[in-house]
Design an enzyme around this catalytic site. Structure first.
Site, short mmCIF file in Angstrom:
data_model
loop_
_atom_site.label_atom_id
_atom_site.label_comp_id
_atom_site.label_asym_id
_atom_site.label_seq_id
_atom_site.Cartn_x
_atom_site.Cartn_y
_atom_site.Cartn_z
N LYS A 82 13.77 51.45 37.79
CA LYS A 82 12.78 51.01 36.79
C LYS A 82 12.36 52.18 35.91
O LYS A 82 12.16 53.29 36.41
CB LYS A 82 11.57 50.42 37.51
CG LYS A 82 10.49 49.84 36.58
CD LYS A 82 9.34 49.26 37.37
CE LYS A 82 8.29 48.64 36.47
NZ LYS A 82 7.15 48.08 37.25
N SER A 157 5.96 43.29 36.47
CA SER A 157 6.49 44.06 35.37
C SER A 157 7.90 44.61 35.62
O SER A 157 8.56 45.02 34.67
CB SER A 157 5.56 45.24 35.09
OG SER A 157 5.48 46.09 36.23
N SER A 181 4.18 43.56 40.96
CA SER A 181 5.30 43.77 40.05
C SER A 181 6.67 43.90 40.70
O SER A 181 7.68 43.92 39.98
CB SER A 181 5.06 45.01 39.19
OG SER A 181 4.23 44.66 38.12
#
Ligand code: GLN
Length: 488
Positions: A82, A157, A181
C-alpha cells in the site's frame, strides 16, 4: 504462464524451492497479468517492474548458489505494498497530491523485514488520501474498481491492495488499518485480511494517520497465507516505541478442522436492523458452520458499541490534524510558489490536500481546540476506555467474537461520495477493534444476490492473532468461499 498467478503462497514457495519455477518466471507472470487487466482495475499508483525483475533475478541467483537451509524463507515471492508504507527510493504518495513527488529516504520496518525474507516488490497500491476513506474514491489519482463488478468500489482505504490480491496481480499485499481499512476492503473483495493487535507490528515507516489506531495489516486469499507473512512482519522494533516485546509464536496450522473447546461470542449490538439481510444471513450461517465444527456459540454484549463511531471520528481526526501539520510545503512534498510565507502555507495545504482530508483536519483541530478539548477529545478518550473494557469483559467468557465486517456488500462507485456520514457508517463494525487495540480477521463467507462477496470478522484478545488464524483456517478447510474467484 497465467496459472502461475493462481498459486497459493505455499504452492509458489514450494515450486521455487524445488526449482521447478524461477522467481523471474513467477514475477513475469504477475507483471503480464497486471499488464492485461490493470487498466480495468486501477489497483496500483506506482508499478515497479524494473525493481521487481531485478529483485527476482537476484533471488534466483541466490537460490542457484546456495543450499535451501541458507536461504531466506520468502525468497522470490512477489508482493504489493500500500502506498502509505515507505520504501527507500520509491515514491510514496499516500494517495495525495501533496506527496506526489515524495521519495522516502528510508524503508518501513514491515517492508524491510519482508525484503530481508526475500520478497519481490511489484508496486505501490492505491489508497484513499492518507488512508481516510472506505472506497479509494478519496485517492487523488484514481478510483480502484472492484474485480467482482467494475461499477462497485473495492472498499478502502487499502482498496488497491485488496483489488490487487483479488485480481491475482500479487499473491499477498500489505495494507494499513486505522478503523477498518484492511478488513472492509478484504470483505468487499472476497479475500482475507488481518489487522493485528496494536503494538504487534511496527508502525515505523507507515505514514501516520491516527497514531494510536494505525496498524499494518495483510491481505491474502487464506488465513494460512496470512499466517506465513504475519510471522515475518510481527515483533518488537526499536524504531517504534509502541511495538511490544512479546514473542511472536511460530504458527503451525493443522489439517484438523475441529473447533471443539473454542467459544465464539456473538454480540447482539452487531446484528442490528439496517444491515443488508444477505450479510446478516451469510454471517449467521458461517457462525453455524463453526458450531458444526465443534465451537460453542455464546450470545454476548458489547454495550458501548454505539459510541464507537463518534469516538473514532473524534480521536482519529484529532490525531490526523496533528500528524498532517508536517505537510507545510517546507519539509516534504509539494510546495506552492507563493509570495509570502503565510500565503505559501495556505496555498500548499489548500491545493495539496483533497476535501476529505481538509474536513478531517478541521474536525480534529476543532475537537482539540482550547475551549472544546474536554468536551470532545477528552470525553472521547474516556468512552474509548469503556469500549476497551467491553472487550476485556467479553474475552473473560469467549475466545473470539464473530460479527459482520461491514453492514453492506460493496456499494457502487459514487453512491456515498456526497454523504460523508454514509461513508463513515461503513466502518461501524470494524473501528471498535482499533479503539480497543485488539486484532481482527476478515474472511469471505458468501455472496449477496448481486454476486458480491460478504465478509465476516473474528475479533480476538490482545496478541491472540494465532487463535483467530487457526479458527479461520479450520473454517476455510471445511468451506470453499475463499476459492471462488472473479472473472476479469
Ligand atoms: N474509513 C475509516 C476512515 O476513514 C478507516 C480508514 C482506515 O482504516 N485507514 O477513517
Amino acid at each position: 504462464m497465467s496459472q502461475l498467478t493462481e498459486l497459493t503462497i505455499t504452492q509458489a514457495l514450494a515450486l521455487l524451492q524445488s526449482r521447478e519455477i524461477s522467481s523471474i518466471e513467477l514475477t513475469e507472470a504477475y507483471l503480464d497479468r497486471i499488464g492485461k487487466f490493470e487498466s480495468q482495475i486501477k489497483a496500483f499508483i506506482t508499478l515497479t517492474p524494473e525493481l521487481a525483475l531485478q529483485q527476482a533475478q537476484a533471488a534466483d541467483k541466490l537460490r542457484q548458489n546456495n543450499s535451501d537451509y541458507q536461504l531466506p524463507a520468502l525468497l522470490g515471492l512477489p508482493i504489493a505494498i500500500k502506498d502509505v508504507l515507505a520504501i527507500k527510493d520509491i515514491r510514496c504518495t499516500c494517495g495525495s497530491r501533496i506527496l506526489e513527488d515524495f521519495v522516502p529516504p528510508y524503508t518501513a520496518t514491515t517492508v524491510q523485514r519482508l525484503l530481508d525474507a526475500g520478497v519481490v516488490v511489484l508496486g505501490k497500491t492505491n489508497t484513499d488520501e492518507f488512508a481516510m476513506g472506505s472506497s479509494t474514491e478519496n485517492s487523488a489519482y484514481q478510483t480502484t474498481h472492484n474485480p467482482w463488478n467494475l461499477e462497485h468500489v473495492p472498499g478502502g482505504s487499502s482498496g488497491g491492495s485488496a483489488a490487487a490480491v483479488t485480481s491475482h496481480f500479487a499473491p499477498v499485499a500489505l495494507g494499513s488499518d486505522t478503523g477498518g481499512s484492511v478488513r472492509q476492503p478484504a470483505s468487499f473483495c472476497g479475500i482475507s485480511g488481518l489487522k493485528p493487535t496494536y503494538g504487534r507490528v511496527s508502525r515505523y515507516g507507515l505514514i501516520a494517520y491516527g497514531s494510536s489506531l494505525d496498524s499494518v495489516g495483510i491481505f491474502a486469499h487464506t488465513a494460512e497465507e496470512i499466517a506465513l507473512i504475519f510471522q515475518h512482519i510481527a515483533g518488537r522494533d526499536p524504531r517504534d516505541a509502541t511495538s511490544m516485546e512479546i514473542p511472536v509464536p511460530s504458527i503451525s496450522l493443522s489439517e484438523n478442522t475441529s473447533l471443539v473447546g473454542m467459544r465464539i461470542g456473538v454480540p447482539k449490538e452487531y446484528f442490528i436492523s439496517g444491515i443488508q439481510p444477505e450479510v446478516d444471513a451469510a454471517v449467521r450461517s458461517a457462525v453455524s458452520q463453526m458450531e458444526a465444527l465443534g465451537a460453542e456459540i455464546v450470545e454476548i454484549s458489547l454495550p458501548h458499541t454505539e459510541y464507537a463511531l463518534p469516538v473514532y471520528y473524534l480521536i482519529a481526526t484529532a490525531e490526523a490534524s496533528a500528524n498532517l501539520a508536517r505537510y507545510d510545503g517546507m519539509r516534504y512534498g509539494y510546495s506552492a510558489e507563493s509570495a509570502t510565507l503565510w500565503q505559501r502555507f495556505k496555498d500548499t495545504r489548500g491545493s495539496g490536500f483533497g476535501s476529505e482530508v481538509k474536513r478531517r483536519i478541521m474536525l480534529g483541530t476543532y475537537a482539540l481546540s482550547a475551549g472544546y478539548y474536554n468536551a470532545y477529545y477528552g470525553q472521547a478518550q474516556k468512552v474509548r476506555t469503556l469500549i476497551k473494557r467491553d472487550f476485556e469483559q467479553a474475552y473473560e467468557k469467549v475466545d473470539a467474537i464473530a460479527t459482520p465486517v461491514a453492514p453492506t456488500t460493496a456499494f457502487k462507485i459514487g453512491e456515498h461520495t456526497n454523504d460523508p456520514l454514509a461513508m463513515y457508517l461503513e466502518d461501524i463494525f470494524t473501528l471498535p477493534t482499533n479503539l480497543a487495540g485488539v486484532p481482527g480477521l476478515a474472511f469471505p463467507v458468501g455472496f449477496d444476490n448481486q454476486g458480491l462477496p460478504v465478509g465476516m470478522q473474528l475479533m480476538g484478545p490482545h496478541f491472540k492473532e494465532e487463535s483467530l488464524l487457526k479458527l479461520v483456517h479450520a473454517y476455510q478447510l471445511s468451506t470453499s468461499w475463499h476459492k471462488v474467484l472473479p472473472d476479469l
